[in-house]
Design a protein around this motif. Structure first.
Motif, PDB file in Angstrom:
ATOM      1  N   GLY A  79       0.829  -1.364  -0.161  1.00 58.41           N
ATOM      2  CA  GLY A  79       0.049   0.107   0.135  1.00 58.41           C
ATOM      3  C   GLY A  79       0.835   1.335   0.128  1.00 58.41           C
ATOM      4  O   GLY A  79       2.046   1.216   0.128  1.00 58.41           O
ATOM      5  N   SER A  80       0.238   2.546  -0.337  1.00 57.18           N
ATOM      6  CA  SER A  80       1.264   3.738  -0.312  1.00 57.18           C
ATOM      7  C   SER A  80       1.438   4.068   1.153  1.00 57.18           C
ATOM      8  O   SER A  80       2.270   4.750   1.479  1.00 57.18           O
ATOM      9  CB  SER A  80       0.614   4.755  -1.186  1.00 57.18           C
ATOM     10  OG  SER A  80      -0.883   5.010  -0.876  1.00 57.18           O
ATOM     11  N   ASP A  81       0.437   3.535   1.786  1.00 63.74           N
ATOM     12  CA  ASP A  81       0.588   3.930   3.226  1.00 63.74           C
ATOM     13  C   ASP A  81       2.115   3.320   3.926  1.00 63.74           C
ATOM     14  O   ASP A  81       2.752   4.225   4.618  1.00 63.74           O
ATOM     15  CB  ASP A  81      -0.333   2.926   4.313  1.00 63.74           C
ATOM     16  CG  ASP A  81      -1.801   3.600   4.436  1.00 63.74           C
ATOM     17  OD1 ASP A  81      -1.873   4.736   3.648  1.00 63.74           O
ATOM     18  OD2 ASP A  81      -2.620   3.164   5.176  1.00 63.74           O
ATOM     19  N   PHE A 105      -5.413  13.707   4.836  1.00 67.20           N
ATOM     20  CA  PHE A 105      -5.089  12.209   4.939  1.00 67.20           C
ATOM     21  C   PHE A 105      -4.740  12.433   6.469  1.00 67.20           C
ATOM     22  O   PHE A 105      -3.469  12.534   6.644  1.00 67.20           O
ATOM     23  CB  PHE A 105      -4.168  11.587   4.107  1.00 67.20           C
ATOM     24  CG  PHE A 105      -4.303  10.081   4.054  1.00 67.20           C
ATOM     25  CD1 PHE A 105      -5.447   9.377   4.307  1.00 67.20           C
ATOM     26  CD2 PHE A 105      -2.893   9.542   3.974  1.00 67.20           C
ATOM     27  CE1 PHE A 105      -5.435   7.841   4.151  1.00 67.20           C
ATOM     28  CE2 PHE A 105      -2.874   8.091   3.937  1.00 67.20           C
ATOM     29  CZ  PHE A 105      -3.904   7.408   4.249  1.00 67.20           C
ATOM     30  N   CYS A 146      -1.203  16.726  -0.608  1.00 67.39           N
ATOM     31  CA  CYS A 146      -2.073  15.702  -1.152  1.00 67.39           C
ATOM     32  C   CYS A 146      -2.934  16.284  -2.331  1.00 67.39           C
ATOM     33  O   CYS A 146      -3.453  17.237  -1.938  1.00 67.39           O
ATOM     34  CB  CYS A 146      -2.759  15.024   0.084  1.00 67.39           C
ATOM     35  SG  CYS A 146      -3.738  13.856  -0.433  1.00 67.39           S
ATOM     36  N   ASN A 150      -7.431  14.345   0.170  1.00 67.71           N
ATOM     37  CA  ASN A 150      -8.359  13.453   0.769  1.00 67.71           C
ATOM     38  C   ASN A 150      -8.686  14.389   2.142  1.00 67.71           C
ATOM     39  O   ASN A 150      -7.765  14.568   2.665  1.00 67.71           O
ATOM     40  CB  ASN A 150      -7.994  12.113   1.116  1.00 67.71           C
ATOM     41  CG  ASN A 150      -9.001  11.233   1.833  1.00 67.71           C
ATOM     42  OD1 ASN A 150      -9.958  11.892   2.178  1.00 67.71           O
ATOM     43  ND2 ASN A 150      -8.444   9.944   2.196  1.00 67.71           N
ATOM     44  N   ASP A 175       1.218  13.117  -2.314  1.00 64.70           N
ATOM     45  CA  ASP A 175       0.166  11.926  -2.421  1.00 64.70           C
ATOM     46  C   ASP A 175      -0.706  12.141  -3.465  1.00 64.70           C
ATOM     47  O   ASP A 175      -1.502  13.102  -3.327  1.00 64.70           O
ATOM     48  CB  ASP A 175      -0.433  11.986  -1.048  1.00 64.70           C
ATOM     49  CG  ASP A 175      -1.103  10.543  -0.811  1.00 64.70           C
ATOM     50  OD1 ASP A 175      -1.349   9.951  -1.818  1.00 64.70           O
ATOM     51  OD2 ASP A 175      -1.301  10.307   0.568  1.00 64.70           O
ATOM     52  N   ALA A 177      -2.856   9.676  -4.610  1.00 61.15           N
ATOM     53  CA  ALA A 177      -3.660   8.507  -4.405  1.00 61.15           C
ATOM     54  C   ALA A 177      -4.968   8.508  -5.494  1.00 61.15           C
ATOM     55  O   ALA A 177      -5.413   7.499  -5.984  1.00 61.15           O
ATOM     56  CB  ALA A 177      -4.112   8.338  -3.099  1.00 61.15           C
ATOM     57  N   TYR A 178      -5.460   9.835  -5.601  1.00 64.08           N
ATOM     58  CA  TYR A 178      -6.424   9.852  -6.622  1.00 64.08           C
ATOM     59  C   TYR A 178      -6.198  10.391  -8.026  1.00 64.08           C
ATOM     60  O   TYR A 178      -7.179  11.090  -8.534  1.00 64.08           O
ATOM     61  CB  TYR A 178      -7.825  10.789  -5.796  1.00 64.08           C
ATOM     62  CG  TYR A 178      -8.000  10.248  -4.494  1.00 64.08           C
ATOM     63  CD1 TYR A 178      -9.002   9.310  -4.648  1.00 64.08           C
ATOM     64  CD2 TYR A 178      -7.535  10.617  -3.407  1.00 64.08           C
ATOM     65  CE1 TYR A 178      -9.189   8.514  -3.234  1.00 64.08           C
ATOM     66  CE2 TYR A 178      -7.889   9.929  -2.328  1.00 64.08           C
ATOM     67  CZ  TYR A 178      -8.621   9.160  -2.068  1.00 64.08           C
ATOM     68  OH  TYR A 178      -9.109   8.203  -0.859  1.00 64.08           O
ATOM     69  N   THR A 201      -0.890   4.630  -5.654  1.00 62.13           N
ATOM     70  CA  THR A 201      -1.670   3.487  -5.041  1.00 62.13           C
ATOM     71  C   THR A 201      -2.380   2.796  -6.075  1.00 62.13           C
ATOM     72  O   THR A 201      -3.139   3.332  -7.210  1.00 62.13           O
ATOM     73  CB  THR A 201      -2.478   3.785  -3.805  1.00 62.13           C
ATOM     74  OG1 THR A 201      -3.208   2.627  -3.191  1.00 62.13           O
ATOM     75  CG2 THR A 201      -3.710   4.639  -4.100  1.00 62.13           C
ATOM     76  N   SER A 203      -4.755   1.056  -4.844  1.00 59.88           N
ATOM     77  CA  SER A 203      -6.092   0.950  -3.954  1.00 59.88           C
ATOM     78  C   SER A 203      -7.523   1.654  -4.608  1.00 59.88           C
ATOM     79  O   SER A 203      -8.251   1.345  -3.823  1.00 59.88           O
ATOM     80  CB  SER A 203      -5.800   1.318  -2.437  1.00 59.88           C
ATOM     81  OG  SER A 203      -4.816   0.400  -2.036  1.00 59.88           O
ATOM     82  N   LYS A 204      -7.408   2.795  -5.315  1.00 60.82           N
ATOM     83  CA  LYS A 204      -8.322   3.480  -5.668  1.00 60.82           C
ATOM     84  C   LYS A 204      -8.867   3.183  -7.156  1.00 60.82           C
ATOM     85  O   LYS A 204      -9.753   2.030  -7.351  1.00 60.82           O
ATOM     86  CB  LYS A 204      -7.979   4.844  -5.528  1.00 60.82           C
ATOM     87  CG  LYS A 204      -7.570   5.045  -3.848  1.00 60.82           C
ATOM     88  CD  LYS A 204      -8.705   4.903  -2.982  1.00 60.82           C
ATOM     89  CE  LYS A 204      -8.160   4.778  -1.516  1.00 60.82           C
ATOM     90  NZ  LYS A 204      -7.241   5.564  -0.790  1.00 60.82           N
ATOM     91  N   ARG A 212      -3.191  -4.347  -1.503  1.00 62.72           N
ATOM     92  CA  ARG A 212      -2.068  -3.686  -0.725  1.00 62.72           C
ATOM     93  C   ARG A 212      -0.769  -3.431  -1.672  1.00 62.72           C
ATOM     94  O   ARG A 212       0.253  -4.170  -1.337  1.00 62.72           O
ATOM     95  CB  ARG A 212      -1.661  -4.228   0.739  1.00 62.72           C
ATOM     96  CG  ARG A 212      -2.797  -4.647   1.698  1.00 62.72           C
ATOM     97  CD  ARG A 212      -3.639  -3.714   1.898  1.00 62.72           C
ATOM     98  NE  ARG A 212      -3.256  -2.684   2.420  1.00 62.72           N
ATOM     99  CZ  ARG A 212      -3.214  -1.314   2.205  1.00 62.72           C
ATOM    100  NH1 ARG A 212      -4.077  -0.971   0.954  1.00 62.72           N
ATOM    101  NH2 ARG A 212      -2.463  -0.107   2.660  1.00 62.72           N
TER     102      ARG A 212
HETATM  103  C1  LIG Z   1      -6.497   5.666   0.142  1.00 64.25           C
HETATM  104  C2  LIG Z   1      -5.509   6.744   0.272  1.00 64.25           C
HETATM  105  C3  LIG Z   1      -4.212   6.331   0.116  1.00 64.25           C
HETATM  106  C4  LIG Z   1      -3.916   4.883  -0.250  1.00 64.25           C
HETATM  107  O1  LIG Z   1      -3.269   3.834   1.018  1.00 64.25           O
HETATM  108  P1  LIG Z   1      -3.049   2.411   0.481  1.00 64.25           P
HETATM  109  O2  LIG Z   1      -2.057   2.148   1.695  1.00 64.25           O
HETATM  110  O3  LIG Z   1      -2.403   2.538  -0.733  1.00 64.25           O
HETATM  111  O4  LIG Z   1      -4.227   1.632   0.301  1.00 64.25           O
HETATM  112  C5  LIG Z   1      -3.161   6.976   0.522  1.00 64.25           C
HETATM  113  N1  LIG Z   1      -3.306   8.481   0.480  1.00 64.25           N
HETATM  114  C6  LIG Z   1      -4.449   8.803   0.754  1.00 64.25           C
HETATM  115  C7  LIG Z   1      -4.910  10.249   0.543  1.00 64.25           C
HETATM  116  C8  LIG Z   1      -5.610   7.983   0.637  1.00 64.25           C
HETATM  117  O5  LIG Z   1      -6.767   8.699   0.451  1.00 64.25           O
END
Ligand SMILES: *Cc1c(COP(=O)(O)O)cnc(C)c1O
Length: 354
Positions: A79-81, A105, A146, A150, A175, A177-178, A201, A203-204, A212
């Motif tokens: 995951g990017s986390d 975030f 970001c 988010n 970041d 992510a979107y 990521t 994830s989206k 992950r």
């Molecule tokens: C959803 C999101 C992530 C993604 O997290 P993952 O660990 O890749 O699932 C990262 N940064 C932001 C701002 C998000 O909303």
């Protein structure tokens, strides 16, 4: 027994009770890329007894083609986390300051505390832009940005990102992510700035949150340090294979569904404004809707089958949020029938509140 760092934070505790329509976490409501699902079905049992590639070489190659950078400029994470967290260890020492424009975030502030950094929370301005003077004044070692942000969904002007890079000596973590929903990216700035790290990521838009997989793009020297801080074997063999398949075979699937999300987001924004809800214009796959007493509102929505994410006390000086003193619902955009269910539930809860 515990460290002062973990003692100071709460365990992440999302409501995981089943709900008919889950619009709370901005994942892909259309599902996952068919090629990724095929690979997961077909992964040979024999492959599982072995360790995966330590740093996911084949996924780097696939993402290099997708993003247009060299594979040496990419790090892969659980995951990017994982990469956001590792970046705080790679590019700052305990006690250093990280500037975080808010609202954003919230995991970032948690990761900062876990890594013994001092978060400098800097309110976004009235147009959801970063107050660059305040960032500079904080004299940060790191800056987190970001875009789309988010939970506001707002894009940062490219000039803001450039100004933060030019006016601070900090490593800037951007970041994205979107990014796939906005059509905008600052990845090309990486070639010009050795201090910019862009986090992405699967994830989206790519619909693979359960596997992950995230990645970061930066100068190869930056990426090396990031991988040291991250450690080896963070992405499973099955996740890596599925991610490679999605990124090489299913970009069409991803783009088509991102486009549907954008179209439905605009339709939903019209419907919400028609209900006198002053939603913030979004560049992501979600909308932030200022609503009084958001936590109660969200609990009532959930009770009738629709989950959204409630926020209160969102920092910032934007007028739209000031009207509800930072209380808002963040709604993930999905297929239109789900949006119709959301709107019907929203109307029922609002009617019951009046
Ligand atoms: C959803 C999101 C992530 C993604 O997290 P993952 O660990 O890749 O699932 C990262 N940064 C932001 C701002 C998000 O909303």
């Amino acid at each position: 027994m515990t460290s002062t760092r973990t003692a100071a934070i709460d365990r992440y505790a999302p409501d995981e009770t089943p709900v008919a329509i889950d619009l709370a976490d901005n994942t892909n409501r259309w599902g996952s890329p068919p090629a990724a699902l095929r690979v997961l079905r077909d992964t040979a049992p024999g492959a599982i007894a072995r360790y995966p590639d330590a740093y996911s070489t084949s996924l780097k190659a696939a993402l290099a083609a997708y993003t247009g950078v060299e594979a040496s400029a990419i790090a892969i994470g659980c995951g990017s986390d994982d990469l956001l967290d590792a970046a705080l260890r790679a590019f700052a020492d305990p006690g250093d300051r990280i500037a975080i424009p808010v609202p954003t975030f919230s995991m970032m502030t948690t990761f900062a505390r876990l890594n013994a950094l001092e978060p400098a929370l800097i309110p976004l301005d009235a147009s959801f832009d970063v107050d660059v003077d305040a960032v500079v004044a904080a004299r940060p070692r790191l800056v987190y940005l970001c875009s789309p942000n988010n939970p506001t969904g707002t894009l940062l002007p490219r000039a803001t990102i450039e100004a933060v890079l030019e006016r601070t000596g900090a490593v800037v973590i951007l970041d994205e992510a979107y990014a796939e929903f906005s059509g905008v990216s600052a990845i090309d700035l990486v070639a010009r700035s050795p201090r910019l790290l862009v986090a992405r990521t699967l994830s989206k838009a790519f619909g693979m949150a359960g596997l992950r997989v995230g990645y970061a793009v930066g100068a190869p020297t930056l990426v090396r340090e990031l991988e040291k801080a991250r450690g080896p074997y963070k992405v499973s063999a099955a996740s890596e294979r599925a991610a490679v398949a999605a990124v090489t075979e299913d970009l069409g699937w991803m783009r088509a569904h991102a486009e549907l999300a954008v179209g439905n987001r605009e339709r939903l924004a019209v419907e919400m404004r028609r209900r006198d809800v002053d939603v913030i214009s979004s560049a992501a796959n979600f909308l932030l809707a200022p609503v009084a007493d958001a936590h109660t509102f969200a609990r009532r929505l959930r009770a009738i089958g629709v989950a959204v994410r409630a926020f209160s006390g969102l920092d910032g000086t934007a007028l739209a949020l000031a009207a509800t003193r930072g209380s808002a619902l963040r709604i993930t955009v999905g297929p239109w029938p789900e949006m119709e269910s959301l709107l019907a539930a929203f109307d029922r809860v609002r009617a019951a509140c009046e």
